[in-house]
Design a protein around this motif. Structure first.
Motif, short mmCIF file in Angstrom:
data_model
loop_
_atom_site.label_atom_id
_atom_site.label_comp_id
_atom_site.label_asym_id
_atom_site.label_seq_id
_atom_site.Cartn_x
_atom_site.Cartn_y
_atom_site.Cartn_z
N THR B 96 0.84 -1.21 0.00
CA THR B 96 0.00 0.00 0.00
C THR B 96 0.87 1.25 0.00
O THR B 96 0.59 2.21 -0.73
N VAL B 99 2.31 1.70 -3.51
CA VAL B 99 1.27 2.11 -4.45
C VAL B 99 0.91 3.59 -4.22
O VAL B 99 0.77 4.36 -5.16
N ARG B 100 0.81 3.97 -2.95
CA ARG B 100 0.47 5.36 -2.60
C ARG B 100 1.56 6.32 -3.09
O ARG B 100 1.28 7.35 -3.70
N LEU B 102 3.82 5.91 -5.38
CA LEU B 102 3.84 5.95 -6.84
C LEU B 102 2.71 6.82 -7.39
O LEU B 102 2.92 7.64 -8.29
N ALA B 103 1.52 6.65 -6.81
CA ALA B 103 0.34 7.40 -7.28
C ALA B 103 0.56 8.90 -7.09
O ALA B 103 0.27 9.70 -8.00
N ILE B 104 1.10 9.28 -5.94
CA ILE B 104 1.28 10.71 -5.65
C ILE B 104 2.40 11.30 -6.52
O ILE B 104 2.27 12.40 -7.06
N ALA B 107 1.03 11.77 -10.00
CA ALA B 107 0.09 12.90 -10.06
C ALA B 107 0.85 14.22 -10.03
O ALA B 107 0.54 15.14 -10.79
N ARG B 108 1.86 14.29 -9.16
CA ARG B 108 2.66 15.51 -9.05
C ARG B 108 3.39 15.78 -10.37
O ARG B 108 3.45 16.92 -10.84
N ARG B 110 2.45 14.84 -13.34
CA ARG B 110 1.47 15.28 -14.33
C ARG B 110 1.14 16.76 -14.16
O ARG B 110 1.03 17.51 -15.13
N ILE B 111 1.00 17.19 -12.90
CA ILE B 111 0.69 18.60 -12.63
C ILE B 111 1.84 19.49 -13.09
O ILE B 111 1.63 20.54 -13.71
#
Lengths: 233, 128
Positions: B96, B99-100, B102-104, B107-108, B110-111
């Protein structure tokens, strides 16, 4: 992204929407939210449908788990993301369309004013929600259980609509990845002695939300998950 | 000594030696290593001297040596399940966290890409 033309509280409030295979309802949910609230993030919890694309198209930021980790894990990801991006208040909002964005202002007011750290939505205060009988019995049992385990005197323990101050979120550390996170949040509110209030909110039960919601067997799974999370914390 | 005893003692002794080698080569921690070595040595002794299990069983209030082995095996199995479960939970928590993170990070990223694109577009527009 926060919009500076909006009032400060709205611009600095992040609405966290955990979603797993919610393509059917997510677009409408995000559009309704975005009408008044500029900053919405969808935590796509490893969905296999178009949840992420629909969330993005509707105007939300999207954070995607590569594999499904559960709603508790998705919320903790949303909290971490919000803290990283400077949110001053965070709201948790379900993706299945059972919550109303019209309740948000009333929910957030006590948090924004600094009166409390956490505002918890309750479907059993004032507002009449059309709650199925079995669901009502389960929720009432959960209320008794929460009163015994955490000492919190609240009327609705498993309502996904909550508003939290940044300081409150900084103290939360959700370890229960799956559905036991609701009880875990309440436990941590009690253990950190956070100031809290319940705010009446409306919960709409649709065929979709009933199908996605928990049944009696799930309630036992949540209970076991919760007990294990407490033992192995 | 029958064929089963020869085979059983040989196998148990081999496992005990492998465990000791594992500890010496630092592939096993000393405490679990000692526990495993004791288990294999006890198995070898029980196979070589079956009457010894009867003596131990009676000392513990159990009549037959075979029952003692059975109870110990059940107990060992539950302890094994518990240890595996604890390890699985730790792995789950680790997964978890990964995964968390990596996800953040994604997203960062991409922004930042979007912001860079918008910045480049705004720099280009006056000359267009």
């Amino acid at each position: 992204m926060p919009d500076s033309s909006m009032p400060a509280a709205r611009a600095s409030t992040l609405i966290v929407v955990p979603a797993y295979n919610e393509a059917a309802t997510l677009g409408d949910v995000i559009r309704a939210l975005r009408a008044d609230w500029p900053w919405v993030v969808v935590i796509d919890d490893g969905s296999t449908d178009r949840t992420a694309a629909i969330g993005e198209a509707a105007g939300a930021e999207v954070v995607s788990h590569t594999v499904n980790r559960g709603q508790g894990a998705a919320l903790q990801t949303g909290f971490r993301y919000g803290l990283d991006r400077g949110a001053r208040q965070l709201v948790t909002f379900d993706a299945d369309g059972q919550h109303s964005s019209a309740d948000l202002e009333r929910l957030l007011e006590p948090v924004v004013s600094g009166r409390v750290d956490v505002a918890l939505g309750s479907r059993f205060l004032e507002v009449k929600s059309d709650i199925p009988v079995l669901r009502k019995m389960l929720l009432k049992s959960a209320v008794v259980f929460t009163r015994v385990t955490s000492g919190l005197r609240i009327t609705d323990t498993h309502n996904g609509l909550r508003a939290l101050s940044r300081a409150a979120v900084e103290q939360l550390d959700l370890r229960a990845d799956r559905m036991a996170h609701a009880s875990e949040i309440l436990d941590q509110i009690a253990s950190h002695r956070m100031r809290y209030i319940e705010v009446p909110v409306h919960v709409r039960y649709t065929r979709h939300s009933r199908a996605k919601g928990q049944n009696t067997l799930d309630a036992f799974r949540v209970l076991i998950d919760y007990l294990l999370a407490r033992v192995f914390r | 000594m029958n064929a089963f005893q020869i085979l059983g003692i040989s196998l148990s002794s081999c496992f005990a030696i492998l465990v000791v080698l594992g500890v010496v080569r630092r592939r096993l921690r000393p405490l679990p290593g000692a526990a495993w070595a004791a288990l294999w040595i006890a198995a070898a002794i029980a196979i070589a001297e079956p009457d010894l299990t009867v003596v131990v069983a009676r000392a513990l209030g159990i009549q037959r040596g075979a029952d003692l082995i059975f109870y110990l095996a059940i107990l060992g199995m539950f302890i094994g399940f518990f240890v595996m479960y604890v390890r699985m939970r730790h792995l789950d928590e680790g997964l978890t966290a990964v995964v968390r993170r990596l996800a953040i990070v994604e997203a960062r990223h991409r922004i930042e890409e979007t912001a860079r694109g918008e910045h480049e577009a705004s720099e280009r527009s006056p000359t267009d």
